[in-house]
Design an enzyme around this catalytic site. Structure first.
Site, PDB file in Angstrom:
ATOM      1  N   LYS A  79       0.848  -1.201   0.000  1.00 63.31           N
ATOM      2  CA  LYS A  79       0.000   0.000   0.000  1.00 63.31           C
ATOM      3  C   LYS A  79       0.880   1.246   0.000  1.00 63.31           C
ATOM      4  O   LYS A  79       1.925   1.273   0.667  1.00 63.31           O
ATOM      5  CB  LYS A  79      -0.907  -0.031   1.236  1.00 63.31           C
ATOM      6  CG  LYS A  79      -1.947   1.088   1.268  1.00 63.31           C
ATOM      7  CD  LYS A  79      -2.908   0.927   2.447  1.00 63.31           C
ATOM      8  CE  LYS A  79      -3.949   2.035   2.503  1.00 63.31           C
ATOM      9  NZ  LYS A  79      -4.892   1.870   3.626  1.00 63.31           N
ATOM     10  N   SER A 154      -9.775   2.024   2.666  1.00 65.42           N
ATOM     11  CA  SER A 154      -8.891   2.759   1.810  1.00 65.42           C
ATOM     12  C   SER A 154      -7.859   1.894   1.099  1.00 65.42           C
ATOM     13  O   SER A 154      -7.255   2.336   0.129  1.00 65.42           O
ATOM     14  CB  SER A 154      -8.169   3.819   2.644  1.00 65.42           C
ATOM     15  OG  SER A 154      -7.346   3.191   3.615  1.00 65.42           O
ATOM     16  N   SER A 178     -10.037  -0.443   6.834  1.00 60.19           N
ATOM     17  CA  SER A 178      -9.470  -0.344   5.488  1.00 60.19           C
ATOM     18  C   SER A 178      -8.779  -1.577   4.930  1.00 60.19           C
ATOM     19  O   SER A 178      -8.423  -1.591   3.755  1.00 60.19           O
ATOM     20  CB  SER A 178      -8.517   0.836   5.418  1.00 60.19           C
ATOM     21  OG  SER A 178      -9.264   2.016   5.313  1.00 60.19           O
TER      22      SER A 178
HETATM   23  N1  GLN Z   1     -13.233   4.321   5.989  1.00 57.26           N
HETATM   24  C1  GLN Z   1     -12.648   4.738   7.206  1.00 57.26           C
HETATM   25  C2  GLN Z   1     -12.248   6.185   7.110  1.00 57.26           C
HETATM   26  O1  GLN Z   1     -12.476   6.749   6.094  1.00 57.26           O
HETATM   27  C3  GLN Z   1     -11.483   3.858   7.559  1.00 57.26           C
HETATM   28  C4  GLN Z   1     -10.239   4.197   6.847  1.00 57.26           C
HETATM   29  C5  GLN Z   1      -9.077   3.325   7.240  1.00 57.26           C
HETATM   30  O2  GLN Z   1      -9.245   2.287   7.880  1.00 57.26           O
HETATM   31  N2  GLN Z   1      -7.897   3.772   6.864  1.00 57.26           N
HETATM   32  O3  GLN Z   1     -11.716   6.759   7.997  1.00 57.26           O
END
Ligand code: GLN
Length: 485
Positions: A79, A154, A178
């Site tokens: 990532k 994400s 995410s």
């Molecule tokens: N969707 C969540 C957010 O937007 C989690 C994001 C994540 O786990 N990095 O904060």
């Protein structure tokens, strides 16, 4: 079956027995990338030249009889918020568009010692803020099972790359879901480790008290292998736990007789699509058939989890992202009039809308007038949510729930409505709030259907139990399904 379609554990055995070379395998993965990347757009940066050079080096070591890790020579994608020395790390932001880290994240140091082959850097929501990978500055990754849909976020690039076989395994990061959420949407396995199990050193911080790096793979065994390689105490991360970790892949055991599974009614209520509920309940029944004992439990504060999560994570983000000011590194606006104007223009132009929204929200909830009303309450709720989980784990070994309320939604469907987008995280954020481990394993995996994930949540450092239950389930229903690309 092409090499790229195989699991890491299968490939590891083939490499060990010298049935294939790492160069052959790496070429197969890059050939696959050249076939499907135009459609999926999982990568921000590809690193074919270095990948092939590393593969050749591993093959040479093996030919010389060196004792190698089971991961040696396996192509793995990373990532793009995990620092890779000499390889651009953008966080999918204009702010870091040309940033090349001078150091490796601790997980990379570990994985390089295992002789992995790095394929490249994967697309994500900017600074890991989002649930669909639509917030990337560079591109929108597509769901390999339906190119008109999002892959989740994400870590959307990390999940889509595994599903599309553009990497054998990948690393993602999980602050509020995410890893698990895109794994669920893309029909792959994703593990969010216990907070403190994997070093965060070199992970570009979003919300430091919630962030964890973790593995995604085609199978539970692959994820167990990769998790074993990345976990461990690290003196570079002050929140890293002092413990010894077992070889999770060697421990994998599909015997679930007597395993106590808790079903929290709050995770099966309004907003969870009927098809998703049915798939998860069916999965739990399968484990029950194998001897697990199912019990209904209650986690009453679940309703407050989303608000607490978005307050705490945004508060931390507003502080963490203060470093992107046009002075230390990264993007700087071209024209400005003095220092304050430079800060303002750099941050206005360098960050996307969602990141700005979080910074504003975070700054607001930390401000002296509103701190008590928002941030303090969210922290109190965090304690309550953690206590409810601790109580539940006195009665059960794992908790089963949906990973996400629905299958993957259409690209653009939620972009104009941030609250709708945030609501997709309702089943995952509690785990980060309480610092627990959780896994998502595909449980609706039929041809023609969109993937759905079964989420299993464990007590702190009980990754072995989660992986065992997920493994038992996967063995019963069959594993990875190749999308039709
Ligand atoms: N969707 C969540 C957010 O937007 C989690 C994001 C994540 O786990 N990095 O904060």
């Amino acid at each position: 079956m092409a090499l790229y379609e195989k699991s890491a554990s299968q490939l590891s055995a083939m490499l060990k027995n010298k049935e294939i070379s790492s160069v052959e395998l790496t070429k197969s993965v890059f050939e696959r990338i050249s076939q499907v990347e135009d459609k999926v757009e999982a990568y921000i940066t590809l690193d074919e030249e270095n990948a092939l050079a590393k593969a050749a080096e591993v093959d040479k070591k093996r030919a010389e009889g060196a004792e190698l890790s089971p991961l040696a020579g396996i192509p793995i994608g990373i990532k793009d918020n995990i620092s890779t020395k000499g390889l651009r790390t953008t966080c999918a932001s204009r702010m870091l568009e040309n940033y090349v880290p001078p150091f490796d994240a601790s997980v990379m140091t570990k994985l390089r010692a295992h002789d992995i082959v790095v394929t490249g850097k994967l697309n994500m929501d900017e600074f890991a803020m989002g649930s669909s990978t639509e917030n990337s500055y560079f591109k929108k990754t597509k769901n390999p099972f339906d190119l008109t849909r999002i892959p989740g976020g994400s870590s959307g690039g990390s999940a889509a790359a595994v599903a599309a076989c553009e990497a054998v395994m990948t690393l993602g990061s999980d602050t509020g879901g995410s890893i698990r959420q895109p794994a669920s949407y893309c029909g792959v396995v994703g593990l969010k480790p216990t907070y403190g199990a994997v070093s965060r050193y070199g992970l570009v911080a979003f919300a430091s008290s919630l962030d964890q790096i973790g593995p995604l793979g085609k199978t539970v065994e692959d994820v167990a292998m990769l998790q074993t390689a990345i976990c461990g105490h690290d003196k570079m991360d002050a929140t890293s736990a002092y413990r010894e970790y077992p070889d999770l892949a060697a421990l994998l055991n599909s015997d679930v007789k007597g395993l106590r599974i808790g079903i929290p009614d709050e995770y099966f209520g309004e907003g969870i699509e009927d098809g998703v509920k049915a798939a998860v309940i069916e999965a739990v029944k399968e484990l029950e058939k194998q001897g697990a004992v199912v019990k209904h439990i209650s986690l009453p504060s679940t309703d407050y989890a989303l608000s607490s999560y978005y307050i705490i994570s945004s508060a931390e983000a507003s502080s963490n992202l203060a470093r992107f000011d046009g002075v230390k590194y990264g993007f700087r606006a071209e024209e400005y009039d003095g220092l304050v104007d430079m800060y303002e223009k750099t941050r206005s132009q360098g960050f996307g809308d969602e990141v700005k929204r979080r910074i504003m929200l975070g700054t607001f909830v930390l401000s002296s007038g509103f701190y008590d009303a928002y941030y303090k309450k969210a922290k109190l709720l965090q304690r309550r949510i953690s206590a409810e989980f601790a109580e539940a784990f006195r009665e059960v070994d794992v908790i089963a729930a949906p990973t996400v309320p629905t299958p993957a939604f259409k690209i653009g469907e939620n972009t104009d409505d941030p609250l709708k987008m945030y609501a997709t995280d309702v089943c995952t954020v509690t785990v980060n709030i309480a610092g627990l481990p959780a896994i998502s394993v595909p449980c609706m995996n039929k041809a023609g259907e969109l993937p759905v994930g079964l989420q299993l949540i464990g007590d702190k450092f009980a990754e072995d139990k989660l992986l065992g239950a997920a493994y038992a389930y996967e063995k019963a229903v069959g594993g990875f399904r190749l999308p039709n690309l």
